[in-house]
Motif scaffolding. Structure first.
Motif, mmCIF file in Angstrom:
data_model
loop_
_atom_site.group_PDB
_atom_site.id
_atom_site.type_symbol
_atom_site.label_atom_id
_atom_site.label_comp_id
_atom_site.label_asym_id
_atom_site.label_seq_id
_atom_site.Cartn_x
_atom_site.Cartn_y
_atom_site.Cartn_z
ATOM 1 N N LYS A 67 68.775 -96.014 -59.084
ATOM 2 C CA LYS A 67 68.088 -95.112 -58.154
ATOM 3 C C LYS A 67 68.198 -93.660 -58.585
ATOM 4 C CE LYS A 67 68.632 -98.192 -54.271
ATOM 5 N NZ LYS A 67 69.584 -98.686 -53.327
ATOM 6 N N THR A 68 69.270 -93.317 -59.297
ATOM 7 C CA THR A 68 69.491 -91.924 -59.704
ATOM 8 C C THR A 68 68.820 -91.572 -61.030
ATOM 9 O OG1 THR A 68 71.553 -92.551 -60.812
ATOM 10 C CG2 THR A 68 71.703 -91.815 -58.501
ATOM 11 N N PHE A 69 68.171 -92.551 -61.690
ATOM 12 C CA PHE A 69 67.523 -92.277 -62.976
ATOM 13 C C PHE A 69 66.417 -91.238 -62.753
ATOM 14 C CE2 PHE A 69 64.820 -92.912 -66.653
ATOM 15 C CZ PHE A 69 65.751 -93.090 -67.661
ATOM 16 N N PRO A 70 66.365 -90.191 -63.613
ATOM 17 C CA PRO A 70 65.391 -89.113 -63.405
ATOM 18 C C PRO A 70 63.943 -89.597 -63.526
ATOM 19 C CG PRO A 70 66.877 -88.633 -65.253
ATOM 20 C CD PRO A 70 67.213 -89.986 -64.766
ATOM 21 N N LYS A 71 63.139 -89.238 -62.545
ATOM 22 C CA LYS A 71 61.730 -89.622 -62.535
ATOM 23 C C LYS A 71 60.942 -88.934 -63.654
ATOM 24 C CE LYS A 71 61.577 -90.700 -57.579
ATOM 25 N NZ LYS A 71 62.681 -91.560 -57.705
ATOM 26 N N SER A 72 61.470 -87.841 -64.190
ATOM 27 C CA SER A 72 60.769 -87.088 -65.238
ATOM 28 C C SER A 72 60.900 -87.733 -66.624
ATOM 29 C CB SER A 72 61.308 -85.657 -65.294
ATOM 30 O OG SER A 72 62.693 -85.666 -65.642
ATOM 31 N N ILE A 73 61.723 -88.758 -66.748
ATOM 32 C CA ILE A 73 61.940 -89.402 -68.045
ATOM 33 C C ILE A 73 61.024 -90.616 -68.170
ATOM 34 C CG2 ILE A 73 63.632 -90.552 -69.535
ATOM 35 C CD1 ILE A 73 64.279 -87.605 -69.072
ATOM 36 N N PRO A 74 60.138 -90.624 -69.185
ATOM 37 C CA PRO A 74 59.256 -91.779 -69.378
ATOM 38 C C PRO A 74 60.061 -93.037 -69.725
ATOM 39 C CG PRO A 74 58.517 -89.900 -70.678
ATOM 40 C CD PRO A 74 59.870 -89.563 -70.145
ATOM 41 N N LEU A 75 59.559 -94.169 -69.268
ATOM 42 C CA LEU A 75 60.206 -95.462 -69.519
ATOM 43 C C LEU A 75 59.291 -96.368 -70.331
ATOM 44 C CD1 LEU A 75 61.584 -96.072 -65.943
ATOM 45 C CD2 LEU A 75 62.936 -95.612 -67.994
ATOM 46 N N PRO A 76 59.868 -97.334 -71.034
ATOM 47 C CA PRO A 76 59.040 -98.310 -71.747
ATOM 48 C C PRO A 76 58.125 -99.044 -70.763
ATOM 49 C CG PRO A 76 61.324 -98.505 -72.420
ATOM 50 C CD PRO A 76 61.293 -97.580 -71.245
ATOM 51 N N SER A 78 56.819 -102.010 -71.536
ATOM 52 C CA SER A 78 56.919 -103.441 -71.813
ATOM 53 C C SER A 78 58.387 -103.809 -71.974
ATOM 54 C CB SER A 78 56.131 -103.786 -73.074
ATOM 55 O OG SER A 78 56.640 -103.059 -74.170
ATOM 56 N N GLY A 79 58.644 -105.074 -72.268
ATOM 57 C CA GLY A 79 60.014 -105.543 -72.418
ATOM 58 C C GLY A 79 60.643 -105.834 -71.061
ATOM 59 N N ALA A 80 61.774 -106.486 -71.085
ATOM 60 C CA ALA A 80 62.504 -106.838 -69.868
ATOM 61 C C ALA A 80 63.828 -106.094 -69.848
ATOM 62 C CB ALA A 80 62.760 -108.347 -69.824
ATOM 63 N N MET A 81 64.078 -105.327 -68.783
ATOM 64 C CA MET A 81 65.356 -104.634 -68.658
ATOM 65 C C MET A 81 66.450 -105.670 -68.419
ATOM 66 S SD MET A 81 66.649 -101.652 -66.044
ATOM 67 C CE MET A 81 65.217 -100.650 -66.352
ATOM 68 N N ILE A 82 67.484 -105.628 -69.266
ATOM 69 C CA ILE A 82 68.579 -106.596 -69.123
ATOM 70 C C ILE A 82 69.914 -105.937 -68.811
ATOM 71 C CG2 ILE A 82 67.482 -108.383 -70.514
ATOM 72 C CD1 ILE A 82 69.422 -107.485 -72.800
ATOM 73 N N SER A 83 69.960 -104.609 -68.847
ATOM 74 C CA SER A 83 71.163 -103.921 -68.377
ATOM 75 C C SER A 83 70.825 -102.484 -68.024
ATOM 76 C CB SER A 83 72.299 -103.968 -69.413
ATOM 77 O OG SER A 83 72.067 -103.062 -70.457
ATOM 78 N N ALA A 84 71.570 -101.977 -67.054
ATOM 79 C CA ALA A 84 71.416 -100.596 -66.610
ATOM 80 C C ALA A 84 72.793 -100.084 -66.216
ATOM 81 C CB ALA A 84 70.459 -100.525 -65.424
ATOM 82 N N THR A 85 73.209 -98.976 -66.821
ATOM 83 C CA THR A 85 74.519 -98.390 -66.567
ATOM 84 C C THR A 85 74.336 -96.947 -66.115
ATOM 85 O OG1 THR A 85 75.465 -99.762 -68.308
ATOM 86 C CG2 THR A 85 76.768 -97.881 -67.593
ATOM 87 N N THR A 86 75.104 -96.545 -65.123
ATOM 88 C CA THR A 86 75.087 -95.175 -64.612
ATOM 89 C C THR A 86 76.495 -94.617 -64.649
ATOM 90 O OG1 THR A 86 73.293 -95.726 -63.090
ATOM 91 C CG2 THR A 86 74.534 -93.728 -62.622
ATOM 92 N N THR A 87 76.644 -93.407 -65.187
ATOM 93 C CA THR A 87 77.915 -92.688 -65.146
ATOM 94 C C THR A 87 77.620 -91.244 -64.746
ATOM 95 O OG1 THR A 87 77.881 -91.862 -67.421
ATOM 96 C CG2 THR A 87 78.797 -94.078 -67.077
ATOM 97 N N ALA A 88 78.637 -90.440 -64.611
ATOM 98 C CA ALA A 88 78.450 -89.026 -64.296
ATOM 99 C C ALA A 88 77.693 -88.305 -65.410
ATOM 100 C CB ALA A 88 79.798 -88.361 -64.051
ATOM 101 N N GLU A 89 77.812 -88.814 -66.645
ATOM 102 C CA GLU A 89 77.182 -88.179 -67.797
ATOM 103 C C GLU A 89 75.721 -88.575 -67.981
ATOM 104 O OE1 GLU A 89 80.149 -89.838 -68.125
ATOM 105 O OE2 GLU A 89 81.463 -88.105 -68.245
ATOM 106 N N GLY A 90 75.313 -89.738 -67.432
ATOM 107 C CA GLY A 90 73.940 -90.161 -67.643
ATOM 108 C C GLY A 90 73.722 -91.643 -67.409
ATOM 109 N N TRP A 91 72.757 -92.195 -68.140
ATOM 110 C CA TRP A 91 72.319 -93.570 -67.928
ATOM 111 C C TRP A 91 72.119 -94.263 -69.272
ATOM 112 C CZ3 TRP A 91 70.561 -89.091 -66.062
ATOM 113 C CH2 TRP A 91 70.697 -88.860 -64.686
ATOM 114 N N MET A 92 72.343 -95.573 -69.287
ATOM 115 C CA MET A 92 72.038 -96.370 -70.466
ATOM 116 C C MET A 92 71.283 -97.610 -69.993
ATOM 117 S SD MET A 92 74.355 -97.879 -73.597
ATOM 118 C CE MET A 92 75.364 -98.954 -72.602
ATOM 119 N N LEU A 93 70.091 -97.789 -70.534
ATOM 120 C CA LEU A 93 69.257 -98.936 -70.206
ATOM 121 C C LEU A 93 69.084 -99.772 -71.466
ATOM 122 C CD1 LEU A 93 66.413 -97.008 -68.338
ATOM 123 C CD2 LEU A 93 68.532 -97.909 -67.365
ATOM 124 N N GLN A 94 69.013 -101.078 -71.309
ATOM 125 C CA GLN A 94 68.722 -101.948 -72.449
ATOM 126 C C GLN A 94 67.590 -102.879 -72.072
ATOM 127 O OE1 GLN A 94 72.638 -103.528 -73.584
ATOM 128 N NE2 GLN A 94 72.420 -102.224 -75.376
#
Length: 163
Positions: A67-76, A78-94
């Motif tokens: 929910k906290t992922f910035p709306k201003s950042i374009p996303l792929p 296609s593909g299937a998201m298989i992981s999403a990590t949130t920390t104070a420093e940012g986000w990692m999506l796979q």
């Protein structure tokens, strides 16, 4: 781009917990929670959600955009998201099932939004690029599987530059 050490450490712990919990029953989840302080939930489909004081993560086909992922950042697109990590420093999506064209498309989306390329590299089976976009640094890494395109993976790391 420098990925925050806390983000890497948090991701490593979460991946380790995911493998440990993936085959576990509810009592095992409780034991891990007790020992680590993490809140662990698995569902019948094998999806895992982990929450710690440092962040949150989801692993499996049920992973969703934080929910906290910035709306201003374009996303792929296609593909299937298989992981999403949130920390104070940012986000990692796979994402799984990504192609070289998908990588090029998301890179072009970042640039069309005003992103500036700071690094690009390509070698057999791997392609990576870094961008600065507003207050964020973005790192893309595509690892392709020549035998099975569905197993090709895109890691998408977004960090706040003011960290």
């Amino acid at each position: 781009m420098k990925i925050a050490p806390k983000m890497l450490a948090f991701g490593t712990v979460l991946v380790s917990l995911t493998f440990a919990v993936g085959a576990c029953s509810n009592p095992a989840e409780k034991a891990i929670e007790k020992e680590t302080g993490a809140k662990v939930k698995t569902d019948k489909d094998g999806n895992v959600k982990i929450k710690t004081k440092d962040g949150e993560a989801e692993f499996g086909e049920g992973a969703s955009l934080p929910k906290t992922f910035p709306k201003s950042i374009p996303l792929p697109k296609s593909g299937a998201m298989i992981s999403a990590t949130t920390t104070a420093e940012g986000w990692m999506l796979q994402y799984r099932g990504m192609s070289a064209k998908d990588f090029t498309d998301v890179a072009a989306q970042i640039e069309s939004e005003g992103g500036t390329s700071t690094y690009e590299s390509e070698m057999e089976g791997m392609r990576s690029a870094s961008y600065e976009l507003g207050e964020f640094s973005i790192q893309l890494m595509l690892i392709t599987d020549a035998d099975d395109a569905n197993e090709s993976m895109l890691s998408y790391v977004v960090s706040k530059t003011n960290q």
